[in-house]
Write a protein that holds these residues in place. Structure first.
Motif, short mmCIF file in Angstrom:
data_model
loop_
_atom_site.label_atom_id
_atom_site.label_comp_id
_atom_site.label_asym_id
_atom_site.label_seq_id
_atom_site.Cartn_x
_atom_site.Cartn_y
_atom_site.Cartn_z
N CYS A 1 -67.06 -6.98 43.86
CA CYS A 1 -66.38 -6.45 42.96
C CYS A 1 -64.77 -7.03 43.24
CB CYS A 1 -66.55 -4.94 42.88
SG CYS A 1 -68.00 -4.39 41.90
N ILE A 2 -64.51 -6.89 44.48
CA ILE A 2 -63.28 -7.17 44.94
C ILE A 2 -62.96 -8.66 44.59
CG2 ILE A 2 -61.70 -7.57 46.98
CD1 ILE A 2 -63.05 -5.55 48.30
N LEU A 3 -63.85 -9.52 44.66
CA LEU A 3 -63.72 -11.05 44.54
C LEU A 3 -63.66 -11.03 42.97
CD1 LEU A 3 -65.98 -12.83 46.75
CD2 LEU A 3 -63.54 -12.68 46.55
N ALA B 1 -62.89 -8.82 40.53
CA ALA B 1 -61.54 -8.21 40.02
C ALA B 1 -60.57 -9.05 40.19
CB ALA B 1 -61.15 -6.91 40.61
N ARG B 2 -60.42 -9.87 41.39
CA ARG B 2 -59.40 -10.62 41.50
C ARG B 2 -59.58 -12.16 40.75
NH1 ARG B 2 -56.09 -12.97 41.71
NH2 ARG B 2 -54.19 -13.89 43.08
N GLU B 3 -60.87 -12.42 40.48
CA GLU B 3 -60.99 -13.74 39.91
C GLU B 3 -61.06 -13.73 38.55
OE1 GLU B 3 -62.52 -16.95 41.77
OE2 GLU B 3 -61.44 -15.87 43.09
N ILE C 1 -59.87 -11.06 36.24
CA ILE C 1 -58.69 -10.42 35.67
C ILE C 1 -57.42 -11.25 35.54
CG2 ILE C 1 -57.41 -8.36 35.31
CD1 ILE C 1 -59.94 -6.95 36.42
N LEU D 1 -53.42 -6.78 31.58
CA LEU D 1 -54.65 -7.44 32.27
C LEU D 1 -55.85 -7.34 31.38
CD1 LEU D 1 -53.86 -5.60 35.73
CD2 LEU D 1 -53.48 -8.17 34.88
N THR D 2 -56.46 -8.30 31.57
CA THR D 2 -57.88 -8.40 30.85
C THR D 2 -58.73 -9.47 31.28
OG1 THR D 2 -58.77 -8.89 28.50
CG2 THR D 2 -56.71 -10.17 29.11
N ASP D 3 -59.90 -9.42 31.05
CA ASP D 3 -61.12 -10.41 31.76
C ASP D 3 -61.39 -11.19 30.49
OD1 ASP D 3 -62.18 -8.36 30.23
OD2 ASP D 3 -64.08 -8.37 31.53
N ILE E 1 -61.49 -2.78 31.21
CA ILE E 1 -61.72 -4.12 31.82
C ILE E 1 -62.83 -3.99 32.83
CG2 ILE E 1 -60.72 -5.98 32.85
CD1 ILE E 1 -57.91 -4.32 32.06
N PRO F 1 -64.59 -5.44 35.27
CA PRO F 1 -64.41 -5.72 36.52
C PRO F 1 -63.55 -4.94 37.39
CG PRO F 1 -64.33 -7.78 35.55
CD PRO F 1 -64.39 -6.63 34.39
N LEU F 2 -62.52 -4.33 36.55
CA LEU F 2 -61.68 -3.43 37.20
C LEU F 2 -62.31 -2.16 37.40
CD1 LEU F 2 -58.31 -2.80 38.11
CD2 LEU F 2 -58.19 -2.28 35.77
N LEU G 1 -64.62 -1.97 40.09
CA LEU G 1 -63.82 -1.92 41.60
C LEU G 1 -63.12 -0.39 41.72
CD1 LEU G 1 -62.88 -3.39 44.08
CD2 LEU G 1 -60.72 -4.08 42.88
N VAL H 1 -55.36 -4.37 44.87
CA VAL H 1 -56.20 -5.68 45.11
C VAL H 1 -55.91 -7.02 44.27
CG1 VAL H 1 -58.51 -6.58 45.13
CG2 VAL H 1 -58.01 -4.39 46.33
N LEU H 2 -55.85 -6.20 42.76
CA LEU H 2 -55.53 -7.58 41.70
C LEU H 2 -54.36 -8.39 41.84
CD1 LEU H 2 -56.10 -5.32 38.19
CD2 LEU H 2 -57.86 -7.09 39.80
N ARG I 1 -54.75 -14.62 46.38
CA ARG I 1 -56.24 -14.88 46.43
C ARG I 1 -57.02 -15.00 47.82
NH1 ARG I 1 -59.37 -18.00 42.21
NH2 ARG I 1 -57.61 -17.48 41.11
N ALA J 1 -63.07 -9.21 51.19
CA ALA J 1 -64.31 -9.08 50.66
C ALA J 1 -65.17 -9.60 51.87
CB ALA J 1 -64.64 -10.03 49.44
#
Lengths: 199, 199
Positions: free
Chosen positions: A47-49, A51-53, A55, A64-66, B5, B7-8, B11, B33-34, B38, B45
């Motif tokens: 989930c950490i990855l 969210a970072r990737e 979003i 922010l959006t995916d 969102i 993924p957010l 998390l 985290v967002l 990277r 993670a």
């Protein structure tokens, strides 16, 4: 302290770097992770990855959006002639909770703050100007926090936008001065939205 | 709230499940985290996975370690005739901080607690008995927390161990009754260690 378990120490360090987490809490969190079922820990890491990737900023409003264009900007029932300018994605969520605002947003991702070395160029102001120059916008609501930086940013933007022929308004002072938008209750926020005035 | 969102949201849910983290803190942590670089997020993670995968119990004392036999059990300068029995790995760290104890440890990973349905079988007591039956141990120090469960576990173990011909001692009440070992300061902990008495 003599005998360190490297993977544990490194995890504690990561937790300690998070905002509002002290040394003791970081330890407690790390030991909690050690005792998690394996799938839970794997899912947490993923989930950490994720969210970072996945979003990123919406191509239009910078929220922010995916997806490429966020659900609010894609929603045809929303009034695209009114743009509410906010500091952060959390502020968008606060307005959405009122269920009273039907316009669209623009997220600056920060406020002008000479003290912290943040000038207009570091905010998403160019993107806002582009939206207004493209036409179809009649009102821009300045919904930055009622703090020194928030006021300064609102003033700066209003001077920039008025020559473009749009109505620039500011949230009414229903919101307590010096407070934080994110923590305002729905009613207060709605009152502030209703009592907005021209600047 | 209408537009989520995924993924957010997921998390935030993970952070919310951690001990001592509320809804608002979980949101703040997720947004943090967002905004991480990277590599930082990837390393975070990986550390969660590493900690969960690489850390296990020492084959001898059951303390957490990333090697087969922990550094304390492997250290030939330490006095293997004295075993200090504690509830958790955090308690081992507390004793190590005093720099005054030179024996070895045994970690129970819990205390007997009928209220929570935890009986002697769920703790690492069999492993402790095996160490004592193997010989070479002259003293076992009961260093469980001075709470109802800690006392009950110490009493239970002392009755089990005395017939095996070892000296069983208890930490002195230099430690405040009802308190928590993990938070005791070094001096108090050392006094408690010095003033230990037979039970």
């Amino acid at each position: 302290m003599g005998y360190q378990i490297l993977p544990l120490t490194r995890l504690i360090e990561h937790f300690e770097r998070l905002p509002g987490i002290g040394k003791k809490s970081a330890q407690r969190l790390a030991y909690h992770v050690l005792n998690m079922p394996r799938e839970k820990a794997e899912d947490f890491a993923r989930c950490i990855l994720d969210a970072r990737e996945k979003i990123h900023r919406c191509a239009v409003c910078q929220n922010l959006t995916d997806v490429e264009k966020c659900p609010i900007c894609s929603d045809e029932t929303r009034d695209g002639t009114t743009i509410c300018v906010v500091e952060s994605p959390q502020d968008v969520q606060a307005f959405e909770r009122t269920r009273e605002y039907n316009g669209v947003y623009h997220v600056l991702h920060g406020l002008i703050s000479p003290m912290n070395g943040i000038g207009p160029d570091q905010l998403y102001i160019k993107e806002l100007l582009k939206r207004i120059q493209a036409g179809g916008v009649s009102e821009v609501i300045m919904a930055t926090n009622p703090t020194v930086e928030g006021e300064a940013t609102a003033m700066y933007l209003s001077r920039l936008l008025k020559p473009l022929g749009v109505r620039v308004t500011r949230l009414a002072y229903g919101i307590p001065v010096g407070g934080n938008l994110e923590y305002a209750d729905e009613v207060t926020l709605y009152r502030a939205l209703e009592g907005r005035s021209e600047i």
